[in-house]
Structure formats: C-alpha cells, structure tokens
Design an enzyme around this catalytic site. Structure first.
Site, short mmCIF file in Angstrom:
data_model
loop_
_atom_site.label_atom_id
_atom_site.label_comp_id
_atom_site.label_asym_id
_atom_site.label_seq_id
_atom_site.Cartn_x
_atom_site.Cartn_y
_atom_site.Cartn_z
N LYS A 232 6.68 -0.85 1.49
CA LYS A 232 5.32 -0.65 1.99
C LYS A 232 4.56 -1.97 1.93
O LYS A 232 4.33 -2.51 0.85
CB LYS A 232 4.59 0.41 1.14
CG LYS A 232 3.07 0.54 1.45
CD LYS A 232 2.37 1.59 0.58
CE LYS A 232 0.86 1.56 0.76
NZ LYS A 232 0.15 2.56 -0.08
N ASP A 237 -5.72 -2.38 1.05
CA ASP A 237 -6.00 -0.97 1.33
C ASP A 237 -7.45 -0.66 1.01
O ASP A 237 -7.80 -0.41 -0.14
CB ASP A 237 -5.04 -0.09 0.50
CG ASP A 237 -5.20 1.40 0.81
OD1 ASP A 237 -5.94 1.74 1.76
OD2 ASP A 237 -4.55 2.21 0.10
N LYS A 244 -12.38 3.65 -0.06
CA LYS A 244 -12.23 3.76 -1.51
C LYS A 244 -13.51 3.31 -2.19
O LYS A 244 -14.17 2.37 -1.72
CB LYS A 244 -11.09 2.84 -1.98
CG LYS A 244 -9.69 3.31 -1.67
CD LYS A 244 -8.67 2.31 -2.22
CE LYS A 244 -7.24 2.71 -1.87
NZ LYS A 244 -6.78 3.91 -2.57
N ASP A 255 -1.23 -3.75 -2.65
CA ASP A 255 -0.67 -2.59 -1.96
C ASP A 255 0.51 -2.98 -1.04
O ASP A 255 1.10 -2.12 -0.39
CB ASP A 255 -1.77 -1.86 -1.18
CG ASP A 255 -1.52 -0.36 -1.09
OD1 ASP A 255 -0.76 0.16 -1.92
OD2 ASP A 255 -2.09 0.28 -0.18
N GLU A 316 -2.30 6.13 3.84
CA GLU A 316 -1.76 5.34 4.94
C GLU A 316 -0.33 4.90 4.71
O GLU A 316 0.43 4.69 5.65
CB GLU A 316 -2.65 4.11 5.18
CG GLU A 316 -2.38 2.89 4.27
CD GLU A 316 -2.65 3.14 2.79
OE1 GLU A 316 -3.38 4.09 2.48
OE2 GLU A 316 -2.10 2.39 1.96
N ARG A 318 2.33 6.43 3.50
CA ARG A 318 3.37 7.36 3.97
C ARG A 318 3.47 7.35 5.49
O ARG A 318 4.52 7.66 6.04
CB ARG A 318 3.11 8.75 3.40
CG ARG A 318 1.85 9.40 3.89
CD ARG A 318 1.41 10.58 3.01
NE ARG A 318 0.86 10.13 1.72
CZ ARG A 318 0.55 10.95 0.72
NH1 ARG A 318 0.74 12.25 0.84
NH2 ARG A 318 0.04 10.47 -0.40
N1 BES Z 1 -2.34 2.45 -2.23
C1 BES Z 1 -2.80 3.74 -2.60
C2 BES Z 1 -2.16 4.27 -3.86
C3 BES Z 1 -2.51 3.56 -5.13
C4 BES Z 1 -3.75 3.71 -5.69
C5 BES Z 1 -1.56 2.81 -5.77
C6 BES Z 1 -4.06 3.08 -6.87
C7 BES Z 1 -1.85 2.20 -6.96
C8 BES Z 1 -3.10 2.33 -7.51
C9 BES Z 1 -2.51 4.75 -1.49
O1 BES Z 1 -2.57 4.25 -0.20
C10 BES Z 1 -3.54 5.82 -1.61
O2 BES Z 1 -4.68 5.51 -1.43
N2 BES Z 1 -3.10 7.05 -1.91
C11 BES Z 1 -3.97 8.14 -2.07
C12 BES Z 1 -3.38 9.32 -1.33
C13 BES Z 1 -4.32 10.48 -1.16
C14 BES Z 1 -5.48 10.10 -0.27
C15 BES Z 1 -3.56 11.65 -0.57
C16 BES Z 1 -4.11 8.44 -3.55
O3 BES Z 1 -3.14 8.28 -4.29
O4 BES Z 1 -5.21 8.80 -3.97
ZN ZN Z 2 -2.14 2.27 0.02
MN MN Z 3 -4.49 4.27 0.60
#
Ligand code: BES
Ligand code: ZN
Ligand code: MN
Length: 465
Positions: A232, A237, A244, A255, A316, A318
């Site tokens: 990825k 992000d 966020k 990310d 994003e 996935r």
């Molecule tokens: N890059 C993030 C996941 C992440 C967050 C990794 C904090 C490490 C630390 C990912 O893109 C994300 O935002 N995932 C969301 C998914 C949700 C919206 C279904 C998450 O984990 O909250």
């Molecule tokens: Zn992400």
């Molecule tokens: Mn994200």
C-alpha cells in the site's frame, strides 16, 4: 548513501565488547581483577550490573585497548545488540569471548539506524559506531538485510512533501536498475485505460505532479515460481472528504509503509538471488482533498469487475489494494503477500509491535508464525472470519469499503474485503503493519520501524530455495 555499520573482519584495533549475562558478571570481574585491578570498582562506580542493555566503557587495562562491558540481563532478548549500537560512541568494536553471531550483528546494524536527512549533523559527516563482523557471519546477507530495513525506515520517515508517488516510482526504478529488474509505471489518466480504476479514483484528487500510479517491478527467470509482493503506497492519508481529525492525520506520511516494506523485501529477494520470478506491485497515491476527490456514496469500478460503494473515503487502502491484488492474480502467482498500514483497528487489537496477518492457508500461516519467532519479528495470525463477511454488503453495489459497525473487528473486515480480490492461484497472506515506534528506546528510535520483512525473507527462502 547507506553507511555500512558492519565492517569486514580486518578493521584495525577494534575496541573489545564483553557481552555479559547478569549471572556471569561476578565471575567475569573476578577473573579480570588480576590483570586489570580497577575493573570491579569501575563497574561498581558505573552502576554496571549487566542488566539488559547496560553499557559501560572502561579504560585500557594497560596492556589492552579500552573496552566495553555490555549487559545481556537474563539473556532473553535476542535483539539486545540494538541497544548496544545506540549507546556506543563512534568507533570500531568487536565482540569478545565468542559472543555474537548473525542475529547479534544484525541487531547491532538495526539499532544503529538514525534518520538524519534533515539534520545539520548529516552534512558534518557524523560517524556511527561500527561492528567488526563476528567470525563466520555472512556479510553480504547481513548487509542486504540491514540495508533493506534502513531503506524501508528512510522511506517511511521521509515526509510526504519529499516522498510523493513519483518518488516511490523513482526508488522502485533505482532498485530495479541495481538488480536488472524491469520497472513499469502507469500514471494519471492512463490508469483508466490500463484497467486500474480504483487506484485512479483514490489518487485523482492529488496535484498533477503527485498523480496516482501503478508501479510494477519484475525480476528473475520466468521458469521460477512467481512471488508477488504488494504494498500500500498512500503517500499521505488525509482521509479524503471523510477527513481525519488532526491527531489521526499527524502520522499519515507513513501510510506508504506497505510500499516501503514490499520494496525492501523485494530488494532482499533480489540481492540474495532467491530462485523466484519476483513481481512487486505498488499502487502509489495521495488520498487528498479537492473538487475532484471521490465522495462518500460514490460507486467505483475495480479491475476485477466488482463494484465498490465508498462508504468512507478514509478506507482508501483496501480500494487501491483491490486493483493491485487483481493484477497479482493475473500473474499465476505461487505466493502473494501484501503489506499495508491498513487499519487503526489492527493497533487496537495488538498494538504497534505485533503484526497481525491473515491467510486461508493453514500451512502457510504456521510457517509465517514460526518464521516470526525465529527471526524475532513478531507476527500473529488472525482469522478470516466468515461470519463478518455480511458487514461488507452494500445496498447498491457488490460490496462497500466501510464495514457495518456490528462486526466491530475492523482489521478482520478489512482483510475480508481484500480476500474478495485476492488471487485464486497460489496462497495469499495479508499483513496489517504499523511500521512505526511511537515511543523511542535505545536501538529503537521513535519513528519508522521495519516489521515482518525479516520473517518473510526467511519464509520465502524456506518455500522457494
Ligand atoms: N491509513 C489508515 C489506517 C491507519 C490509521 C493506520 C492509523 C495506522 C494508524 C487507513 O487508511 C484508514 O484510515 N482506515 C480506517 C478505515 C475505516 C474508515 C473503515 C480506520 O482504520 O479507521
Ligand atoms: Zn490509509
Ligand atoms: Mn485512510
């Protein structure tokens, strides 16, 4: 440039390092007192009790060079030499008394890592401690592993203003050139023509100079089984329109950690000439906000032909991995491994130091877990729990990217989403990495950390060599 912290065995006059179990300290001091009378009081004054990670520099015994005492505590930490490297002043060192093998030298190399790209000290050519390779250690292998881990950490530590999709492409091309790999890249609008609609949808809001792209590195003989590594590569992000909050965005330069890890692992595979056909697939995008950003509720096409409703623009990773995994499946892989900073939920489950992984292949799972233990690179299998699959059902599309809250286990539902796109051929495993030390400790500075790839290198060797 990577600075080799492990020197060949012929370095001149290294300072000896005596690595000591706490239980052996007293005997060691007694044995040395005759030739080196002040040694016991030096240890006492320095508060040295051979606790794990303790370092005491002692002056010359008169006949010998100045030396270092290094505490191993009860000897239970196989990576103890990380702290040693972090605590030594610059100079050449060598383990004494038969201590130290490959893993200790590697721990030393990993522990001496620092990210100084943006510091004045870098220009001033500040040097690091160097370890003379212990006898019998495979120096080429040691350097390949240490270099790869440093590469992954450098990429993750580098902020997004200096590491965009194009820089990831450049790094992939540089690595490819070094090992005679072919690197292709499809960028911007061409992604649509080439059949990467989800990569395009996630990355199109970014500035044109940071356009989304699909990077593909191919190496090795086509007569060998195909190993695909997917990473990825979200260079930053923001969350997209589902933006966020500040605290959640603060670390999102990392990310692209999956991309950094996939490239680093691929580099080791090439450097060690493992008999595979290697393909590294990196979807590299910025999850940005603009008038052209994908919206909550949009329905995306994917390379596989499944439609995905975007319930949340922050899920994003996935989406881009869906297209990359579909591409992997077109290559008749024997094994596909994807690495991604995919969910916050993975951290809630196991914290920053353990990498959860998913695979439907029980034999592969056991092999991965065993490699993790053997390499001190902790990994934990979590289930592809079919009972949660319905949380991905969409009212209008084939599936959605934001699972229903009732399923709760966000890292598992993310893995289930990826499974829908995983290759039908060969085995597949997914790794939800963090790639970061939130709290620094000697030899593990706060910031980027390489995870899982030492274990995965040993897994790949076990399966393909
Ligand atoms: N890059 C993030 C996941 C992440 C967050 C990794 C904090 C490490 C630390 C990912 O893109 C994300 O935002 N995932 C969301 C998914 C949700 C919206 C279904 C998450 O984990 O909250
Ligand atoms: Zn992400
Ligand atoms: Mn994200």
């Amino acid at each position: 440039m990577f600075d080799p912290v492990i020197s060949a065995a012929d370095a001149a006059d290294p300072r000896p390092v005596h690595a000591l179990l706490a239980a052996d300290l007293d005997a060691f001091l007694s044995a040395r007192t005759a030739q080196w009378p002040p040694i016991r009081s030096l240890a006492a004054i320095g508060g040295f009790s051979a606790k794990a990670g303790q370092v005491l520099a002692v002056p010359s015994s008169g006949t010998g060079p100045e030396a270092v005492l290094f505490g191993l505590g009860d000897g239970s930490d196989p990576m103890s030499a990380r702290a040693l490297a972090a605590r030594l002043p610059p100079g050449d060192y060598a383990f004494e008394d038969g201590f130290g093998g490959f893993d200790d030298a590697l721990a030393f190399a990993l522990g001496s890592y620092r990210f100084d790209r943006y510091r004045k000290s870098r220009e001033e050519g500040e040097t690091r401690p160097r370890l003379v390779a212990p006898a019998g250690v495979d120096l080429a292998r040691l350097r390949a592993v240490a270099h790869a881990c440093a590469l992954a950490r450098d990429m993750i530590n580098t902020p997004a203003n200096d590491l965009g999709p194009r820089q990831i492409e450049t790094i992939a091309k540089e690595i490819g050139q070094q090992y005679g790999a072919t690197v292709t890249c499809v960028a911007g609008e061409a992604l649509l023509e080439a059949g990467y609609p989800a990569v395009h949808a996630v990355g199109r809001a970014a500035h044109a100079a940071r356009a989304p792209r699909m990077i593909e590195l191919t190496w090795g003989s086509g007569t060998h089984p195909t190993l695909v590594l997917v990473g990825k590569g979200v260079v930053f992000d923001t969350g997209g329109l589902d933006i966020k909050p500040s605290a959640g965005m603060r670390l999102m330069k990392k990310d692209m950690g999956g991309a950094a890890h996939a490239l680093a692992l691929g580099r080791m595979v090439m450097a060690l000439n493992i008999p595979v056909r290697l393909v590294v697939l990196i979807p590299a995008v910025e999850n940005a906000i603009s008038g052209d950003a994908m919206r909550p509720g949009d329905v995306l096409a994917t390379r596989k032909g499944l439609t995905v409703e975007v319930g949340n623009t922050d899920a994003e990773g996935r989406l881009i991995l869906a297209d990359a995994l579909t591409r992997a499946g077109e290559l008749a892989p024997a094994l596909t491994l994807d690495l991604a900073t995919l969910t916050g939920a993975a951290r809630a489950a196991v914290g920053p130091q353990i990498v959860p992984f998913w695979t439907a292949d029980d034999g592969l799972a056991d092999q991965i877990a065993a490699a993790g233990i053997a390499q001190s690179d902790p990994l934990l299998r979590l289930p592809l729990w079919a009972g949660y699959e319905a949380s991905l059902d969409s009212d209008i599309a084939d599936l959605k990217n934001d699972p229903d809250a009732w399923a709760q286990a966000g890292s598992i539902t993310a893995a289930l989403f990826l499974q829908r796109f995983a290759p039908a051929s060969g085995a597949w495993a997914h790794f939800d990495i963090f790639g970061w030390n939130p709290k620094g400790s000697p030899g593990r500075p706060a910031g980027a950390e390489a995870q899982a790839i030492r274990a995965l290198l040993s897994l790949i060797e076990a399966r393909f060599s």
